[in-house]
Design a protein around this motif. Sequence first.
Motif, PDB file in Angstrom:
ATOM      1  N   THR A 177       0.832  -1.189   0.088  1.00 57.64           N
ATOM      2  CA  THR A 177      -0.006   0.000   0.120  1.00 57.64           C
ATOM      3  C   THR A 177       0.824   1.040   0.055  1.00 57.64           C
ATOM      4  O   THR A 177       0.433   2.152  -0.781  1.00 57.64           O
ATOM      5  N   LYS A 215      -7.753  -5.097   1.801  1.00 55.54           N
ATOM      6  CA  LYS A 215      -7.951  -3.795   2.302  1.00 55.54           C
ATOM      7  C   LYS A 215      -9.313  -3.520   3.008  1.00 55.54           C
ATOM      8  O   LYS A 215      -9.603  -2.915   4.024  1.00 55.54           O
ATOM      9  N   ARG A 219      -9.590  -2.495   6.921  1.00 52.32           N
ATOM     10  CA  ARG A 219     -10.459  -1.323   7.194  1.00 52.32           C
ATOM     11  C   ARG A 219     -11.689  -1.604   8.112  1.00 52.32           C
ATOM     12  O   ARG A 219     -11.657  -1.080   9.496  1.00 52.32           O
ATOM     13  N   ARG A 245      -8.369   8.180   6.756  1.00 45.23           N
ATOM     14  CA  ARG A 245      -7.851   6.612   6.298  1.00 45.23           C
ATOM     15  C   ARG A 245      -9.019   6.100   5.620  1.00 45.23           C
ATOM     16  O   ARG A 245      -8.686   5.271   4.230  1.00 45.23           O
ATOM     17  N   ASP A 246     -10.281   6.314   5.621  1.00 44.37           N
ATOM     18  CA  ASP A 246     -11.367   5.821   4.950  1.00 44.37           C
ATOM     19  C   ASP A 246     -11.219   6.434   3.543  1.00 44.37           C
ATOM     20  O   ASP A 246     -11.581   5.696   2.277  1.00 44.37           O
ATOM     21  N   THR A 249      -8.437   4.697   1.804  1.00 44.47           N
ATOM     22  CA  THR A 249      -8.912   3.233   1.205  1.00 44.47           C
ATOM     23  C   THR A 249      -9.498   3.515   0.064  1.00 44.47           C
ATOM     24  O   THR A 249      -9.210   2.658  -1.002  1.00 44.47           O
TER      25      THR A 249
END
Length: 919
Positions: A177, A215, A219, A245-246, A249
């Motif tokens: 990532t 991922k 999450r 972070r969402d 993602t």
Amino acid sequence: MASRFDALPQRRAIIDRRAVADALANLPEAGGVSDMRNAATPILRAALEAGRAEIARRLEEAPGRGTEAASAYAFLTDQIIRLIHDFTVERLYPLNNPSAAERLTLVAVGGYGRGEMALYSDVDIAFLTPWKQTSWSEQVIESMLYSFWDLALKVGHSSRSLDEMVRMAKSDLTIRTALLEGRYVWGDTDLYDQAARLFDKEVVSGTARLFVTEKLAERNDRHKRMGDSRYVVEPNLKEGKGGLRDLHTLFWIGKYAYQVRSVPELVDKGLLTRTELRQFQQAENFLWAVRCHLHIVAKRAEERLTFDLQPELARRMRYADRPGKSAVERFMQHYFLMAKRVGDLTAIFLAHIDESFAGKGRRFGLPSLRRKPTKLDGFVLDRGRLAMPTDDFFAQDPVRLIQLFALADKHGLEIHPLTMRAAGRDVRLIDNAVRRDPKANALFLDVLASRNDPETVLRWMNEAGVFGRFVPDFGRVVAQMQFDMYHHYTVDEHSIRAIGLMARIEKGELREDHPIASVIIHQIVSRRVLYVSILLHDIAKGRRGDHSVLGAEVAEKLCPRFGMTAAETETVAWLVRYHLIMSDTAMKRDLSDFKTILDFAERVQSPERLRLLLCLTVVDIRAVGPGVWNSWKRQLLGDLYEAAEEVLRLGHKQTGRRERVSAKQAALAERLGWPADLMASYTARFPESYWVAESLDVLEKNARQIAEADGDGKSLAIIAAPQPDSGATLVTIYAGDHPGLFYRIAGAIHLAGAGIIDARIHTTRDGMAIDNIVVQDPFGQPFDEDDRMKRLAIAIEDALANRNRMADRLAAKPLARPRADAFAIEPNVLIDNRASNRYTVVEVNARDRPALLHALSHALFQAKVTIHSAHIATYGERAVDVFYITDLTGDKIGSQSRLKTLERLLLDAAGPASAKKAA
């Protein structure tokens, strides 16, 4: 990513790299590598500090430009790294004829790779070499790292060959990532291009489905760690649900699976609409603004919006007070609305991922449906999820916006995210005509009082915006925080959680935690009265005035609209008006004082109201947040319920106080098996109030302790024993009575690391004290380890023997919760001579702090009063301590001058420095 920096205004005002490079170039040759590097450090530090100051100035002038500030920090870091690289390879370790192996490229990875940083963000950088490192590349990398550290940059670095990069990216999701966002910073460009091609070919190609699965699992795990709600009132704006972070993602998945290079390209791929792109960018900009301000205020890499930082952030971002809402509450409500927007975008985005990666007739990463309902009133199933047949389905009949959720609840179906998107888009169709529609209101009540999973479906309704639109009063509390340390969630989240807890209690899933509620819920006549009252109990928070009174007015207006009868409406309004009375009585009053029970029963008036009130009180307390509910609260509420239920059931045919005392004494005699003359002399030592206040179990323990101490000729006996049923520890002290006994005990218990939650203080007719004190540890658990209980007994014994200066030890004990300093709580003292027939009741509200009870009880000692019981409740940063007192002759305190003196002493004791005054 360079185009992003190109858009930065006046970049040279942030850092003039050419001017700094010239200054470095003009440094004279002096000493070795270390000396040269040390000479360069002040020049680089000055440039870095000046750049940071310029970015902070711009952010102060335009506090909402979050993405610009994040880009500016990354741009500044780029320039500093380039300067360090060039100085290192040109002045410290120059190469005249580099070989093919002596090449190095610097790649920004992670957030830095995206070109987004806050002041104290990590500088994540990969040093890539074509093959195994040469001595030259090792020297360059080591020297650069020393330069970074000299500048106090927090560097996360890796040094790898191309083969190592590929191998590690394949085996580690985090590395993969980070490299996904790799961005060229400086060094050999051909080597960087080769690395990018290798990563796409060897790592990314053919692994998109696996990456998406991993991922999404990552999450979900992250959300669970962070509280699994975007409405936690001290949210983590980076890792929490609905945080940055969402958003990252979503971009990672889009970049990995669709090869997009920037967020706007998600629109070209059909993953977001242009409106949703704007929402993405607005949320991202807001969150980055908050994060940049947060780092500046905290002076460290802080990602959690703690209470002590929230007011300053609200001020910096120019929020102002409004009637009923403070600036900080308005700021946090905006934050939660943005977090909600991130959640909406996530659901929509994942729906597209689902469509792209799922096989025909199946759903990606989700279980298949076990049943297939047939009567869906025009709605359809799309791979097991409830969907609408045409895009104008809601426009044809807006009541379907409510029916959608009723069907989802009835059949246990998930709603297709694209249908949720349409519901959010069409929510404006819900007008007064829809709100008054009997069918719509009946469907809404079906969901609210569902026997299935009302919490989940109501949360979906809230996420879509339908809930707040259909019940505008609820819409006013959506994303509204309560600025205190007691409530863990926003008002809407708290209410929805409470409804979910009630549904679980009704199903018998929480029988062990709530034994009484699990039984009486099935005796309640009107379930929907209960569920509507839970929904509305905090509906008026954030308005000027008492939210209980205002909420009752809202209930009187809403319940008829919901289709409830006049009697149901009256009951709901009463429950909302008095939803705090049971917890206040249980936690703040002496339940052994029969007038407390009579006053409470007189207010409640009926067994049905009592049952409803207990259920509402239980879920209201438990839904405040994790750890708030405990066995002690369960016991207090249970005792109050049973005592009040007896009064309401039997009316005035109560057993008299003297008869109850005689019955307890007889039962105790049977348990002890003592001779009649010994029992008679023992019972004669105690006043009637002792026999009323204590349970039979405690009476037996006290009797055996006293008999043993008297038999051994001891003037002091201390026993600590856990009480599993109440989740606390009972500490019993038998000692010679003297003034100030209780305040010394309170100070000793605090020094031993325990906290008093209840105290019943008795004096025998022959001058001895028997004090039953209930304590817990700082986490609300029993103080039950042998060494801790031994330490507790020794601390009390030392305090009563005056073996050390308690005031000095209390003053030296550090503050446990400095975050409470964020709250301004003015101490308040309430004195009531009507709450009890025998005692003056004093209630002190103050900011909770170490040894507060010690300070207050010392003030009562100074006022020359006798404490008969103390009841301690804490609500986050607020403490409520209640004392039942008399004067030294055992009478209520009636003199106004004495009451004024008492109030003054207690107000002074509630101040932060009062512990030092106690001797």
